[in-house]
Design an enzyme around this catalytic site. Structure first.
Site, PDB file in Angstrom:
ATOM      1  N   CYS A 172     -27.718 -58.778  87.898  1.00  0.00           N
ATOM      2  CA  CYS A 172     -27.678 -59.206  86.493  1.00  0.00           C
ATOM      3  C   CYS A 172     -27.806 -60.731  86.369  1.00  0.00           C
ATOM      4  CB  CYS A 172     -26.377 -58.753  85.830  1.00  0.00           C
ATOM      5  SG  CYS A 172     -26.106 -56.983  85.981  1.00  0.00           S
ATOM      6  N   ILE A 229     -22.276 -33.811  98.153  1.00  0.00           N
ATOM      7  CA  ILE A 229     -23.047 -35.002  97.769  1.00  0.00           C
ATOM      8  C   ILE A 229     -22.708 -35.422  96.334  1.00  0.00           C
ATOM      9  CG2 ILE A 229     -25.359 -36.012  97.555  1.00  0.00           C
ATOM     10  CD1 ILE A 229     -26.411 -33.932  99.489  1.00  0.00           C
ATOM     11  N   ALA A 235     -23.509 -38.539  93.285  1.00  0.00           N
ATOM     12  CA  ALA A 235     -24.534 -39.530  92.935  1.00  0.00           C
ATOM     13  C   ALA A 235     -24.051 -40.336  91.737  1.00  0.00           C
ATOM     14  CB  ALA A 235     -25.867 -38.848  92.624  1.00  0.00           C
ATOM     15  N   ASP A 279     -27.816 -45.903  88.187  1.00  0.00           N
ATOM     16  CA  ASP A 279     -29.076 -45.754  87.450  1.00  0.00           C
ATOM     17  C   ASP A 279     -29.822 -44.468  87.795  1.00  0.00           C
ATOM     18  OD1 ASP A 279     -28.503 -48.252  86.532  1.00  0.00           O
ATOM     19  OD2 ASP A 279     -30.307 -49.224  87.317  1.00  0.00           O
TER      20      ASP A 279
END
Ligand code: FAD
Length: 558
Positions: A45, A281, A283, A286
């Site tokens: 950023c 798994i 996640a 983005d």
């Protein structure tokens, strides 16, 4: 019990926060983070500000180093390691050490994917010409800085007017580079509604930035010491540097290789504990699609705050107390961007988005409060739009632009939206006040009060897009001097102070659109007229909204 082995793919926002949280929860776990790039936990950023020389030192962008992760958290960070594939059945990943070329497999008990998104490079002629950059990594920013220096860049084109494009516009302008922003949509900042973005357009134009809205780039050609940017209109812009910021797409290749479910928006599907369709798994960031807090629909919301929170939640669900699952509440796209002194912020849904999904049961109001008490020096106007449900007043979204105090108000509304609050709650919100910071009725309270007035029948609001300047009866209750300066072509001027004595001049057989500059005096006028039996509407946002509205309507014509 055998210690859990946690592998994390991606070592920046979501991945790094997940790994660090995991260690705080479990001393025994083996934790390895694989990062394809040369840096871990860097401030992506901050990149536009590094290019713009606000951040002078590249090292300041490195929030944490592999050594810090090792020494403080006992986490094995493997930079320049590309994870090529996930073998979900075997619970293994295939990794390539990009320095040595060695390819190896690593087993896991739990795997967290945080590979982020990638900037879109549309397949246009000349897209790979030298001098055309995206800004995503520290090496990207270095390459841009080097190009600016070596080519003595005087002109730049930014393609795409979202927040990265605008932050780059600010940086380039501050470096003395004449910058043109090309945007395919009729307005900048897609999170805003067009009439709100118009304030930003004015500000940028006044700051020397050239805007080409409603303009699509069709090709890039290489000229002598320059790049030609070809537009669909047939025009060509000659420039020294192009920054592409036309959106991002989630990185899902690994999820696909693992056979994980991909969601309807193209992001990795996860449940509210950030677990994918494979029980081992998770996640985050983005790469995943999230539930919109307001609409409950799935969306891609690529922002740093949600990525960090999701990383933490994934770790909590892997290592924390299983009897108390940690749930991600969804995202509401709360975002802020500063451009040449103007702050633009929004949270929740825009009106444009509500229209797109066919939701019509909403109302909106505009207001232009000062950021702090008007009598305290340097008060600055905030232009504010609040969107809420007609049925129960639930707050759905807010947008604000101004020079000061903007993000503070949007943050309050963001929390209100997350808690399912209504405009009646905003009326009652107790917020900080001293003259240099706010007003006893904060802009958030005012927004709540105006919205509540519309819902409880105190006043009917009318909107700029429904007003026919040539056919409707428009009553301007400003002072004659204000009216002289500018007014709607057929408006009748009866200043508020004289209104009670001039009621006989007003029609009883048609609707009156009352307005003043910001909407406050006309609200008082509406109360008077309503109690005398007139049918009246208050033009929300008043005359102050009009330059923006006009500019937007002009744009649509072109
Ligand atoms: P990232 O932080 O992008 O990390 C993903 C990492 O995974 C990358 O470093 C990548 O190299 C690595 N990776 C990918 N695939 C593999 C693989 N196969 N093997 C190994 N490693 C892999 N958001 C805001 O909220 N506010 C802002 O002001 C803001 N400004 C931004 C400015 C810029 C210039 C950029 C680029 C982004 C900005 N963002 C901002 C967005 C924010 O940075 C992202 O939303 C956030 O970083 C997403 O976190 P993540 O963990 O999903 O992905």
């Amino acid at each position: 019990m055998k210690p859990i082995k946690l592998l994390v793919v991606g070592g920046v926002a979501g991945g790094a926060s997940c790994a660090a949280r995991a260690r705080r929860l479990c001393e025994q776990a083996e934790i390895i983070v694989f990062e394809r790039g040369p840096y871990v936990s860097f401030a992506n950023c901050g990149l536009p500000y590094y290019v713009g020389k606000v951040i002078k030192n590249e090292d300041d962008l490195l929030v944490a180093s592999p050594e810090l992760f090792k020494n403080r958290f006992n986490i094995d960070i493997r930079t320049c390691h590309n994870v090529r594939q996930v073998f979900a059945r075997e619970k293994e990943i295939e990794v390539q050490d990009m320095n040595s070329g060695r390819i190896y497999r690593e087993k896991y008990d739990a795997l967290v994917l945080s590979p982020g998104s990638e900037p879109i490079r549309p397949p246009l002629e000349g897209i790979n010409l030298p001098g055309i950059f995206t800004l995503w990594t520290i090496p990207d920013s270095r390459a841009i800085i080097q190009w600016i220096k070596s080519k003595r860049v005087k002109r730049a084109v930014v393609v795409g007017g979202g927040f990265i494009g605008l932050e780059m516009t600010e940086s380039l302008t501050r470096l003395g580079i004449q910058t043109t922003v090309i945007e395919m949509q009729p307005h900048l900042m897609p999170s805003l509604d067009p009439e709100m973005a118009a304030f930003l357009h004015d500000h940028l134009t006044a700051g020397g930035v050239e805007l080409r809205l409603n303009s699509a780039v069709t090709a890039f050609r290489s000229g002598k010491d320059s790049i030609s940017v070809l537009l669909a209109s047939g025009q060509t812009i000659s420039t020294d540097l192009v920054i592409l910021s036309v959106g991002v797409r989630p990185r899902t290749e690994l999820a696909v290789s693992a056979g994980l479910r991909i969601g309807e928006t193209g992001g990795i599907w996860v449940d509210d504990q950030m677990r994918t369709s494979d029980e081992n798994i998770w996640a985050v960031g983005d790469a995943v699609e999230v539930e919109d807090v307001v609409t409950k629909l799935k969306r891609l919301i690529p922002l740093a705050g949600p990525a960090n929170r999701q990383g933490r939640i994934a770790a909590d669900n892997i290592f924390g107390d299983k009897s108390r699952p940690h749930r991600f509440r969804g995202s509401q796209a709360t975002a802020v961007c500063g451009v040449l002194g103007m702050t633009v912020a929004s949270t929740g849904v825009s009106e444009k988005y509500l229209k797109k999904i066919g939701q019509t049961d909403y109302e909106k109001i505009y207001l232009h409060p000062d950021n702090h008490a008007a009598y305290y020096p340097d008060a600055k106007t905030i232009t504010f739009k609040l969107i809420f449900a007609k049925a129960d007043g639930r707050v759905l979204g807010a947008q604000a632009v101004g020079l000061d105090g903007v993000e503070k108000r949007i943050d309050v509304i963001a929390m209100a939206i997350q808690m399912g609050a209504t405009v009646f709650d905003l009326e009652e919100a107790e917020l900080c006040y001293a003259p240099q910071y706010g007003s006893a009725k904060d802009p958030v309270n005012l927004a709540g009060m105006i919205a509540a007035n519309t819902l409880n029948g105190q006043v009917a609001v009318g909107h700029w897009h429904d007003l026919s300047e040539s056919e409707d009866y428009v009553l301007d209750v400003r002072e004659p001097e204000e009216f002289e300066e500018d007014h709607f072509p057929k408006a009748v001027n009866i200043p508020l102070e004289t209104l009670r004595f001039r009621l006989s001049e007003l029609p009883r057989n048609r609707e009156i659109w009352a307005h003043c500059f910001v909407g406050q005096r006309s609200y008082y006028a509406c109360r008077i007229l309503q109690q005398h039996g007139f049918k009246v509407k208050n033009l929300s946002g008043g005359f102050q909204l009009y330059p923006a509205v006009k500019a937007y309507k002009e744009l649509l014509k072109n």
